[in-house]
Enzyme design. Structure first.
Site, PDB file in Angstrom:
ATOM      1  N   GLY A  42       0.825  -1.201   0.000  1.00  0.00           N
ATOM      2  CA  GLY A  42       0.000   0.000   0.000  1.00  0.00           C
ATOM      3  C   GLY A  42       0.863   1.256   0.000  1.00  0.00           C
TER       4      GLY A  42
ATOM      5  N   SER B  93       4.344  -5.472  -4.152  1.00  0.00           N
ATOM      6  CA  SER B  93       4.176  -4.035  -4.199  1.00  0.00           C
ATOM      7  C   SER B  93       4.940  -3.349  -3.073  1.00  0.00           C
ATOM      8  CB  SER B  93       2.688  -3.687  -4.190  1.00  0.00           C
ATOM      9  OG  SER B  93       2.495  -2.358  -4.615  1.00  0.00           O
ATOM     10  N   TYR B  94       4.270  -2.553  -2.223  1.00  0.00           N
ATOM     11  CA  TYR B  94       4.995  -1.869  -1.153  1.00  0.00           C
ATOM     12  C   TYR B  94       5.564  -2.853  -0.138  1.00  0.00           C
ATOM     13  CZ  TYR B  94       6.496   1.896   1.866  1.00  0.00           C
ATOM     14  OH  TYR B  94       7.283   2.755   2.604  1.00  0.00           O
TER      15      TYR B  94
ATOM     16  N   ASP C  13       2.267  -4.717 -15.740  1.00  0.00           N
ATOM     17  CA  ASP C  13       2.026  -3.790 -14.636  1.00  0.00           C
ATOM     18  C   ASP C  13       2.728  -2.472 -14.926  1.00  0.00           C
ATOM     19  OD1 ASP C  13       1.581  -2.558 -12.162  1.00  0.00           O
ATOM     20  OD2 ASP C  13       3.336  -3.519 -11.249  1.00  0.00           O
TER      21      ASP C  13
ATOM     22  N   HIS D  76      -0.049  -6.451 -11.992  1.00  0.00           N
ATOM     23  CA  HIS D  76       0.631  -6.153 -10.726  1.00  0.00           C
ATOM     24  C   HIS D  76       0.557  -7.314  -9.739  1.00  0.00           C
ATOM     25  CE1 HIS D  76       2.258  -3.352  -7.771  1.00  0.00           C
ATOM     26  NE2 HIS D  76       1.336  -3.726  -6.909  1.00  0.00           N
TER      27      HIS D  76
END
Length: 466
Positions: free
Chosen positions: A91, A187-188, A384, A438
């Site tokens: 996030g 991701s994060y 992505d 992603h």
């Protein structure tokens, strides 16, 4: 799950709290075997299964009343022999339950409109015991009773709470405390995972706190802010999302290695143009439909979605929101009593916008983990645009690692077509997934499960079609 540390608009050592009574992996607390008080038995819409799963809270700070929500699935077969894998979404502010557990790699997928669950035939609990954590507090069902905690959220805060969670979760599930552990995420979580792994290595110097961490697995990970931004811009240009002129302006006016780059008006306006064009499509999956339905609207709105292409349903977020906001679901997951509803969201944008501390790069931690002999595999879905394959290639290239196996295609189940490409370095393996966005397992579930199995075995995916 989906920031590049911060958007242009948003950016644009705490010790883990471990009860001293449990300093030495003590099992003096008279907890039921395998945390049976958290056993999930009446989950609405659940298909018949042959494994146990548990959900509930683990307190990470008693003084402030911080507690993290987890969902744990035993391996489908031989759970006492298979490793433990902790999965984190990013996030910052997005739910590992809403994404990882029930869209990507868990045994259940939320069905249309959130009315029930269906089995995921490519669940990663076929290969390992899977533990999903909603982290930090404020994400999903995780919470703190101390309001000021929400103003302190950042990378170090999150890593320390995740470590405290693991320590106390092992007290609840003592049979896993000596199990081989892997940490995975996307991701994060490309920052969360190495940071937590590095903290575990540091704490392992005290043998009484030893955790048998074996490796990390990262998908489309945020890694180095400067390389991530450069990769985002170059990928957008190379995939015809922005014009030659915009790309040229960014090349001439933006220095992503400088903290002052955003004060350059030409740079800021050109990057704004990139983000503006991406609003026309799904930046996380360039070639699939977007969800037309409104998650706060009626069922009728949700029936107006585009057709599902290639097995990918762009409205999974909406289904998850509906399902986890049901009182009967929350009761079954030991979140509430079934009468007092807790509001659940798949991503908490207040956390994203208020993130107080983020490391510019985790590449020094990569070097530390490589030196310690941990297995490190990184993969990228190549459609992505948010943390594109170029960002990851730029970041990994800057490590300067010797290549042990040159760039080559890899295959899955004797497919005639290529599953992706792979290159092996000294201490790290990098792979792409052809045609995946992603969240790779949503787009390539069978390939992802096979890749995960190869990771756990430490064996390269097949390099030949037959």
């Amino acid at each position: 799950m989906f920031s590049l540390t911060f958007t242009l608009v948003a950016l644009l050592c705490l010790e883990p709290v471990v009860d001293a009574r449990h300093r030495h992996w003590s099992t003096e607390r008279k907890l039921n075997s395998l945390g049976s008080e958290d056993l999930v038995t009446n989950l609405p819409g659940q298909p018949n299964i042959d494994f146990r799963h548990y959900a509930g809270y683990v307190t990470v700070n008693e003084k402030n009343g911080r507690a993290l929500f987890y969902w744990f699935y035993e391996a489908l077969t031989l759970p006492n022999e298979k490793p433990l894998v902790l999965w984190l979404n990013g996030g910052p502010g997005c739910s590992s339950v809403g994404y990882g557990a029930t869209q990507e790699i868990g045994p259940f997928v939320v069905d249309t409109n959130g009315r029930g669950l269906k089995l995921n035939p490519y669940s990663w609990n076929k290969e390992a015991n899977m533990l999903f954590l909603e982290s930090p507090v404020g994400v999903g069902f995780s919470y703190s009773n101390t309001t000021s905690d929400y103003n302190e959220l950042g990378d170090d805060f999150t890593a320390n709470d995740a470590y405290a969670f693991l320590y106390n979760w092992f007290l609840k599930f003592p049979s896993y405390k000596n199990r081989s552990l892997y940490i995975a995420g996307e991701s994060y979580a490309g920052k969360y995972v190495p940071e937590l792994a590095g903290l575990i290595l540091d704490k392992n110097s005290d043998r009484s706190l030893f955790i048998d961490l074996r490796g990390i697995l990262l998908g489309n990970p945020e890694t180095c802010d400067a390389e991530d931004w450069k990769g985002l811009v170059d990928y957008a240009w190379s995939h015809a999302v922005v014009s030659d002129e915009t790309h040229k302006t960014i090349g001439e006016s933006c220095n992503f290695n400088s903290n002052d780059t955003w004060s350059n008006d030409d740079c800021s306006q050109a990057v704004d143009e990139v983000l503006k064009q991406y609003k026309e499509i799904d930046i996380y999956s360039l070639y699939t439909s977007v969800c037309i339905g409104n998650s706060s609207g009626s069922d009728e709105n949700l029936t107006q979605m585009p057709r599902i292409l290639g097995g990918y349903d762009p409205c999974l977020d909406d289904y998850a929101k509906r399902y986890y906001n049901r009182a009967d679901v929350q009761k079954a997951l030991h979140v509430s009593d079934g009468y007092h509803h807790k509001t659940w969201s798949i991503c908490n944008m207040d956390i994203f916008n208020g993130w107080s501390e983020s490391k510019e790069t985790v590449l020094p931690i990569y070097k530390k983990l490589i030196a310690a002999g941990l297995r490190i595999w990184v993969y990228s879905g190549d459609t992505d645009g948010r943390v594109p394959v170029l960002s990851t290639r730029y970041s990994l290239s800057s490590l300067g690692l010797p290549i042990t196996r040159a760039w080559r295609p890899w295959y899955h189940q004797k497919q005639v077509w290529v599953g992706g490409w792979l290159q092996e370095y000294e201490g790290l393996t990098f792979a792409t997934f052809r045609g995946a966005g992603h969240a790779v397992p949503i787009f390539k579930p069978s390939e992802s499960l096979a890749f995960f199995s190869s990771f756990l075995l430490g064996e390269s995916p097949p390099f030949q079609r037959w």
